[in-house]
Motif scaffolding. Structure first.
Motif, PDB file in Angstrom:
ATOM      1  N   PHE A 123       6.710   8.485   1.308  1.00  0.00           N
ATOM      2  CA  PHE A 123       6.918   9.534   2.300  1.00  0.00           C
ATOM      3  C   PHE A 123       5.588   9.855   2.977  1.00  0.00           C
ATOM      4  O   PHE A 123       4.600  10.144   2.305  1.00  0.00           O
ATOM      5  CB  PHE A 123       7.490  10.777   1.617  1.00  0.00           C
ATOM      6  CG  PHE A 123       7.991  11.823   2.576  1.00  0.00           C
ATOM      7  CD1 PHE A 123       9.203  11.668   3.225  1.00  0.00           C
ATOM      8  CD2 PHE A 123       7.245  12.959   2.839  1.00  0.00           C
ATOM      9  CE1 PHE A 123       9.663  12.622   4.103  1.00  0.00           C
ATOM     10  CE2 PHE A 123       7.694  13.925   3.718  1.00  0.00           C
ATOM     11  CZ  PHE A 123       8.916  13.756   4.359  1.00  0.00           C
ATOM     12  N   PRO A 124       5.555   9.853   4.326  1.00  0.00           N
ATOM     13  CA  PRO A 124       4.259   9.925   5.015  1.00  0.00           C
ATOM     14  C   PRO A 124       3.743  11.316   5.344  1.00  0.00           C
ATOM     15  O   PRO A 124       2.568  11.472   5.667  1.00  0.00           O
ATOM     16  CB  PRO A 124       4.537   9.160   6.316  1.00  0.00           C
ATOM     17  CG  PRO A 124       5.977   9.436   6.595  1.00  0.00           C
ATOM     18  CD  PRO A 124       6.646   9.507   5.247  1.00  0.00           C
ATOM     19  N   PRO A 161       1.850  11.505  -0.139  1.00  0.00           N
ATOM     20  CA  PRO A 161       0.620  10.964   0.468  1.00  0.00           C
ATOM     21  C   PRO A 161      -0.630  11.178  -0.382  1.00  0.00           C
ATOM     22  O   PRO A 161      -1.667  10.557  -0.128  1.00  0.00           O
ATOM     23  CB  PRO A 161       0.516  11.736   1.793  1.00  0.00           C
ATOM     24  CG  PRO A 161       1.903  12.194   2.088  1.00  0.00           C
ATOM     25  CD  PRO A 161       2.500  12.486   0.747  1.00  0.00           C
ATOM     26  N   LEU A 162      -0.544  12.035  -1.381  1.00  0.00           N
ATOM     27  CA  LEU A 162      -1.689  12.296  -2.251  1.00  0.00           C
ATOM     28  C   LEU A 162      -1.732  11.357  -3.449  1.00  0.00           C
ATOM     29  O   LEU A 162      -2.809  11.074  -3.984  1.00  0.00           O
ATOM     30  CB  LEU A 162      -1.649  13.746  -2.759  1.00  0.00           C
ATOM     31  CG  LEU A 162      -1.709  14.852  -1.702  1.00  0.00           C
ATOM     32  CD1 LEU A 162      -1.548  16.211  -2.378  1.00  0.00           C
ATOM     33  CD2 LEU A 162      -3.024  14.785  -0.939  1.00  0.00           C
ATOM     34  N   ILE A 163      -0.565  10.866  -3.866  1.00  0.00           N
ATOM     35  CA  ILE A 163      -0.508  10.094  -5.105  1.00  0.00           C
ATOM     36  C   ILE A 163      -0.161   8.628  -4.897  1.00  0.00           C
ATOM     37  O   ILE A 163      -0.252   7.838  -5.847  1.00  0.00           O
ATOM     38  CB  ILE A 163       0.493  10.714  -6.098  1.00  0.00           C
ATOM     39  CG1 ILE A 163       1.914  10.650  -5.538  1.00  0.00           C
ATOM     40  CG2 ILE A 163       0.129  12.151  -6.423  1.00  0.00           C
ATOM     41  CD1 ILE A 163       2.974  11.142  -6.512  1.00  0.00           C
ATOM     42  N   ALA A 164       0.252   8.252  -3.685  1.00  0.00           N
ATOM     43  CA  ALA A 164       0.664   6.863  -3.458  1.00  0.00           C
ATOM     44  C   ALA A 164       0.182   6.397  -2.081  1.00  0.00           C
ATOM     45  O   ALA A 164       0.872   6.584  -1.078  1.00  0.00           O
ATOM     46  CB  ALA A 164       2.180   6.723  -3.566  1.00  0.00           C
ATOM     47  N   ASP A 196      -2.247   3.110   0.067  1.00  0.00           N
ATOM     48  CA  ASP A 196      -2.800   1.763  -0.046  1.00  0.00           C
ATOM     49  C   ASP A 196      -4.326   1.811   0.043  1.00  0.00           C
ATOM     50  O   ASP A 196      -4.927   2.896   0.088  1.00  0.00           O
ATOM     51  CB  ASP A 196      -2.202   0.843   1.022  1.00  0.00           C
ATOM     52  CG  ASP A 196      -2.507   1.300   2.444  1.00  0.00           C
ATOM     53  OD1 ASP A 196      -3.423   2.132   2.626  1.00  0.00           O
ATOM     54  OD2 ASP A 196      -1.837   0.830   3.366  1.00  0.00           O
ATOM     55  N   THR A 197      -4.950   0.661   0.080  1.00  0.00           N
ATOM     56  CA  THR A 197      -6.416   0.585   0.083  1.00  0.00           C
ATOM     57  C   THR A 197      -7.038   1.179   1.349  1.00  0.00           C
ATOM     58  O   THR A 197      -8.220   1.531   1.354  1.00  0.00           O
ATOM     59  CB  THR A 197      -6.869  -0.874  -0.047  1.00  0.00           C
ATOM     60  OG1 THR A 197      -6.258  -1.660   0.995  1.00  0.00           O
ATOM     61  CG2 THR A 197      -6.464  -1.433  -1.404  1.00  0.00           C
ATOM     62  N   LYS A 198      -6.238   1.307   2.411  1.00  0.00           N
ATOM     63  CA  LYS A 198      -6.724   1.887   3.657  1.00  0.00           C
ATOM     64  C   LYS A 198      -6.407   3.379   3.776  1.00  0.00           C
ATOM     65  O   LYS A 198      -6.674   3.992   4.800  1.00  0.00           O
ATOM     66  CB  LYS A 198      -6.130   1.132   4.845  1.00  0.00           C
ATOM     67  CG  LYS A 198      -6.541  -0.332   4.915  1.00  0.00           C
ATOM     68  CD  LYS A 198      -5.937  -1.012   6.127  1.00  0.00           C
ATOM     69  CE  LYS A 198      -6.357  -2.477   6.213  1.00  0.00           C
ATOM     70  NZ  LYS A 198      -5.753  -3.166   7.392  1.00  0.00           N
ATOM     71  N   GLY A 199      -5.824   3.921   2.717  1.00  0.00           N
ATOM     72  CA  GLY A 199      -5.499   5.332   2.722  1.00  0.00           C
ATOM     73  C   GLY A 199      -4.176   5.661   3.391  1.00  0.00           C
ATOM     74  O   GLY A 199      -3.882   6.833   3.631  1.00  0.00           O
ATOM     75  N   LYS A 200      -3.367   4.645   3.680  1.00  0.00           N
ATOM     76  CA  LYS A 200      -2.066   4.864   4.318  1.00  0.00           C
ATOM     77  C   LYS A 200      -1.007   5.155   3.263  1.00  0.00           C
ATOM     78  O   LYS A 200      -0.907   4.447   2.263  1.00  0.00           O
ATOM     79  CB  LYS A 200      -1.667   3.626   5.125  1.00  0.00           C
ATOM     80  CG  LYS A 200      -0.350   3.776   5.870  1.00  0.00           C
ATOM     81  CD  LYS A 200      -0.021   2.508   6.654  1.00  0.00           C
ATOM     82  CE  LYS A 200       1.305   2.641   7.377  1.00  0.00           C
ATOM     83  NZ  LYS A 200       1.652   1.410   8.139  1.00  0.00           N
TER      84      LYS A 200
END
Length: 219
Positions: free
Chosen positions: A171-172, A158-161, A163-167
């Motif tokens: 792996f979440p 979640p820190l390196i990948a 989308d533009t909305k921060g999702k």
């Protein structure tokens, strides 16, 4: 602990392969130096046993699973490089034939379960070898270290990948969640199983084949 395809970003997968490939090359050379007609059947049998016990995946919170590995027993008997290559081979077969772990994540799984477990357990055994329960400590510590590596690889996604909305794109769950869930479960449950397996397996194999004690190798 097997990481399936789609859980790690392409950058992470590429980085783990860049690290694992030269290590596999070194390991194969080490294996050729160590194995002989006497040790090969033991290594093959323990590799098959590792393959079997890793198939028993138990789901745990945090989006992954836990299980014993068997890498440390191989490492303290035949050296960490033999264990690294043997368990990596078992992981490859599991990924190709059973879909247990992914192809893109094969290097990550190998570095975590085979590499970290084998080398961590090997050096723990060397550190505590004067004590009767050194194999248990090595088995417990080796698999806990493996779980930390896998948790780290998953938790940084979640820190390196995103989308533009921060999702998160892959792996979440965050690093705190993966470390608590994965490493915590292995510290409290799976590590104990691995420690008992390593302790009993080590004592049993040395009892039936005392020569194995003389065949233990350094890195």
């Amino acid at each position: 602990m097997h990481i399936p395809d789609g859980y790690l970003s392409p950058v992470t997968c590429a980085a783990t392969y860049a690290i694992a490939v030269p290590l596999w090359a070194i390991g194969l050379r080490k294996v050729k130096m160590v194995l002989d007609e006497e040790s090969l059947p033991f290594v093959a049998s323990l590799t098959a046993l590792s393959f079997i016990i890793m198939m028993f995946n138990i789901p745990i919170p945090g989006g992954t699973s836990g299980h014993a590995v068997g890498a440390v027993l191989l490492a303290i008997l035949f050296g960490p490089w033999v264990s690294f290559i043997s368990v990596s081979l078992a992981l490859l077969i599991q990924a190709l034939l059973f879909g247990d772990g992914g192809i893109t994540t094969f290097a990550a799984n190998s570095l975590g379960m085979a590499g970290a477990g084998a080398f961590g357990g090997y050096y723990l055994h060397k550190l505590f070898k004067r004590y009767r329960f050194a194999p248990f400590i090595a088995g417990w510590g080796g698999i806990v270290l493996s779980s930390f590596v896998i948790a780290l690889l998953l938790g940084i996604q979640p820190l390196i990948a995103i989308d533009t909305k921060g999702k998160p794109l892959y792996f979440p769950f965050d690093l705190v969640t993966t470390v608590v869930a994965l490493a915590g479960a292995h510290m409290l449950f799976f590590g104990i199983i691995e420690g008992v397996f390593t302790q009993l397996g080590y004592r049993f194999l040395l009892k039936i084949e005392p020569k194995l004690a003389k065949k233990r190798t350094t890195v």
